[in-house]
Design an enzyme around this catalytic site. Structure first.
Site, PDB file in Angstrom:
ATOM      1  N   TYR A 311      -2.729 -27.956   9.838  1.00  0.00           N
ATOM      2  CA  TYR A 311      -1.642 -26.981   9.777  1.00  0.00           C
ATOM      3  C   TYR A 311      -1.219 -26.795   8.326  1.00  0.00           C
ATOM      4  O   TYR A 311      -0.118 -27.173   7.923  1.00  0.00           O
ATOM      5  CB  TYR A 311      -0.453 -27.441  10.632  1.00  0.00           C
ATOM      6  CG  TYR A 311      -0.690 -27.332  12.121  1.00  0.00           C
ATOM      7  CD1 TYR A 311      -0.605 -26.097  12.764  1.00  0.00           C
ATOM      8  CD2 TYR A 311      -1.018 -28.447  12.879  1.00  0.00           C
ATOM      9  CE1 TYR A 311      -0.828 -25.983  14.128  1.00  0.00           C
ATOM     10  CE2 TYR A 311      -1.245 -28.347  14.245  1.00  0.00           C
ATOM     11  CZ  TYR A 311      -1.149 -27.111  14.862  1.00  0.00           C
ATOM     12  OH  TYR A 311      -1.380 -26.999  16.218  1.00  0.00           O
ATOM     13  N   GLU A 558      -8.725 -25.497  23.910  1.00  0.00           N
ATOM     14  CA  GLU A 558      -7.580 -26.345  23.560  1.00  0.00           C
ATOM     15  C   GLU A 558      -6.275 -25.542  23.563  1.00  0.00           C
ATOM     16  O   GLU A 558      -6.183 -24.498  22.926  1.00  0.00           O
ATOM     17  CB  GLU A 558      -7.767 -26.996  22.194  1.00  0.00           C
ATOM     18  CG  GLU A 558      -6.666 -28.005  21.866  1.00  0.00           C
ATOM     19  CD  GLU A 558      -6.927 -28.782  20.598  1.00  0.00           C
ATOM     20  OE1 GLU A 558      -6.392 -29.896  20.472  1.00  0.00           O
ATOM     21  OE2 GLU A 558      -7.651 -28.281  19.718  1.00  0.00           O
TER      22      GLU A 558
END
Length: 608
Positions: A311, A558
């Site tokens: 991230y 996912e």
């Protein structure tokens, strides 16, 4: 010798069978004249009343009524009361058959399930009401020995708690709960979504010293996905069975992370304004975090290398605009509004740039959301100088972003199945489409609430229906209106992914802790997951609408916390149809004092 009788005749009295009283009573009196006498005198002259008549009449004061008639009236009244009592008892005791409520639309049905995904992602000490049978308490020792970092949410199919996207997911859930509180309540999910938000904000409050007025660090992450052989990405274990190290990573200079955490607490403080103590705790924490964010400036992912791989934040200026906007709504302090509408700050945040990537709302780009929520302020409160310049700029940028989402303007590619490629063909697309659908549906409600029929896309004027049609098209695609005829939300509809990339859902509950890689066989098997991860929106298809239901390919299967937060917000915005009044126009502004001073009182009346 007899005395003289002056009247004549004898003194002898003749004997009569009737007494003098009887004779006097039987005399023919003028009864009408006797009515002028008092009642006592009448009784002397007329004698006692007729017993028979007295017994058959009742003097009611204003009238004389027959006793027989009065008795009939009393019985009739009593019978009426009994009848009314019987009817009341029947009404109360007989089961009521109300007409069934209208059936829930597809968005509401999906929303019930999507909220369950957050229950499955909880870390820490779980309660019996968590309602996911295959989950139990986990990671209770996170942060030890220095602090308690138990709680919060696992980010995706792994067991890492990423602070940056985790806080953003809570901001989005809070935003949706503020705008659509009545909708959540009407479908029975208000207390649930509030509990989910609090689970996240309680954890955020643990990641820094919430009682202090200033801080020097925050905890950015628990668990790592790289650097060692035993980490959350190389191991495949249920959260309940983790037996490897879970380091807690701190950050002393992380402007974007701290500003996002501040936004999450500030937005949640509006949700919990009915709980004064907790709301004040959230506001204080938000202020402390935002002050820390404005201290030594740096991207958090530069300080936390492990986060950079998963991230990575490209900048912190958009979080400054986003965080200060939410702090303004939480506190009403105009200092925060001056910051969020500062032209130089907007320029640094690319708020003046018209590139397409700046119009895509995501965990790394808060600008479209900040521009929209500040456009709400302009449309509904119109604060004027000195804010109007940037607010007008943000309104125009919001209009252009909405135009670019629509397939007819061909700003982004669109798959044959109708999915707009907002992430430019990169993997895991659905979270971006859910985000755009939420913004479009919400902007439509803003326009309707302010009696604005639409907006301009260049020379073309479009009505709000175009925004809702776009939002529905993207969410309908996610729910099953796609070439694969598959719902990308697990547990919704009859066909959905069964090989979700998720450790907890893919491993049977009774396996136990067998080491880092013991359970890899469950990851690699072709068998469906033993547990259904209800409500999880998977990553999504490729640019050709193809989807591979393969557990080992996380780019397809996912789910993520942020993606499901966006989907939740979009579903609640679209649920219940387009009737006006679904939007709560006041709660977001509840902390803001009057923008303009009240008019002075009129002068006193003039007297000569």
């Amino acid at each position: 010798m007899h005395a003289h009788n002056a009247w004549g005749g004898s003194f002898d009295v003749s004997v009569d069978s009737a007494t003098d009283d009887d004779r006097s009573r039987n005399m023919d009196f003028d009864r009408a004249s006797l009515q002028r006498l008092e009642e006592t005198h009448q009784s002397w002259l007329l004698g006692p009343a007729d017993k028979k008549k007295k017994d058959q009449q009742v003097d009611l004061g204003c009238m004389v009524c027959s006793k027989k008639l009065l008795k009939k009236i009393g019985l009739a009244v009593l019978a009426g009361l009994v009848l009314i009592g019987i009817i009341v008892m029947i009404v109360k005791l007989v089961p009521r058959h109300h007409p069934p409520p209208p059936p829930e639309d597809s968005y509401t049905k999906a929303l019930h399930k999507v909220l369950m995904f957050f229950n499955a992602q909880k870390s820490g000490k779980l309660t019996k009401s968590n309602n996911v049978a295959w989950r139990a308490s986990s990671a209770l020792r996170d942060g030890e020995p220095t602090t308690d970092l138990s709680g919060g949410y696992y980010d995706a199919g792994d067991n890492i708690k990423f602070g940056f996207p985790g806080a953003f997911a809570m901001t989005i859930l809070s935003w949706s709960a503020i705008e659509y509180r009545d909708k959540y309540e009407s479908i029975g999910e208000l207390s649930h979504v509030r509990e989910l938000i609090k689970w996240g904000t309680d954890y955020i409050l643990k990641t820094f010293n919430k009682s202090a007025d200033s801080i020097s660090q925050v905890y950015a992450q628990v668990g790592v996905g790289s650097g060692t052989d035993n980490n959350d990405h190389t191991c495949w274990e249920r959260p309940e069975d983790m037996d490897y190290d879970r380091p807690a990573l701190t950050c002393g200079s992380c402007s974007d992370l701290a500003a996002e955490m501040a936004a999450a607490l500030a937005a949640a403080s509006v949700v919990f304004k009915d709980d004064r103590k907790y709301s004040e705790t959230l506001v204080h924490g938000a202020k402390v975090l935002f002050d820390f964010a404005r201290g030594p400036r740096s991207r958090y992912s530069a300080s936390v290398p492990d986060a950079e791989q998963f991230y990575n934040s490209t900048g912190y200026w958009d979080e400054y605009v986003w965080g200060s906007a939410w702090l303004y709504f939480a506190t009403g302090n105009s200092i925060y509004l001056l910051l969020s509408t500062n032209r130089e700050l907007a320029k640094h945040a690319d708020g003046i740039d018209t590139s397409l990537d700046n119009r895509v709302f995501s965990w790394d780009n808060k600008l479209p959301g900040a521009q929209l929520v500040l456009t709400r302020l302009r449309l509904m409160m119109n604060p004027g100088f000195p804010y109007e310049d940037v607010l007008n700029l943000f309104n125009n940028q919001t209009d252009m972003a909405m135009c670019s989402y629509l397939p007819q303007f061909k700003a982004f590619n669109v798959t044959k199945g109708g999915l707009v490629q907002l992430n430019r063909g990169r993997p895991q697309p659905l979270q971006y489409n859910a985000a755009a659908a939420f913004l479009a549906a919400l902007y439509a409600d803003y326009l309707v609430a302010t009696d604005i029929p639409g907006w301009n896309c260049g020379p073309t004027f479009l009505r709000t229906k175009a925004l809702r049609d776009f939002a529905r098209s993207q969410i309908d695609y996610i729910l099953g209106d796609n070439p694969n005829k598959m719902s990308y939300v697990v547990g919704y509809s009859t066909r959905y992914p069964t090989h979700v990339h998720h450790r907890g859902a893919s491993i049977p509950s009774n396996v136990g802790s067998g080491g880092c890689t013991t359970a890899l066989r469950y990851r690699d098997t072709r068998s469906p997951n033993p547990h259904v991860l209800v409500g999880a929106m998977v990553a999504g298809p490729d640019t050709l609408d193809r989807f591979a239901d393969v557990r080992t390919n996380f780019n397809y299967t996912e789910p993520t916390l942020v993606g499901n937060a966006f989907l939740t917000a979009a579903l609640i915005a679209l649920s219940g149809g387009d009737a006006r009044g679904h939007l709560d126009t006041n709660t977001l502004f509840s902390a803001i004092p009057p923008l303009f001073p009240p008019a002075p009182p009129p002068p006193a009346p003039w007297k000569p």
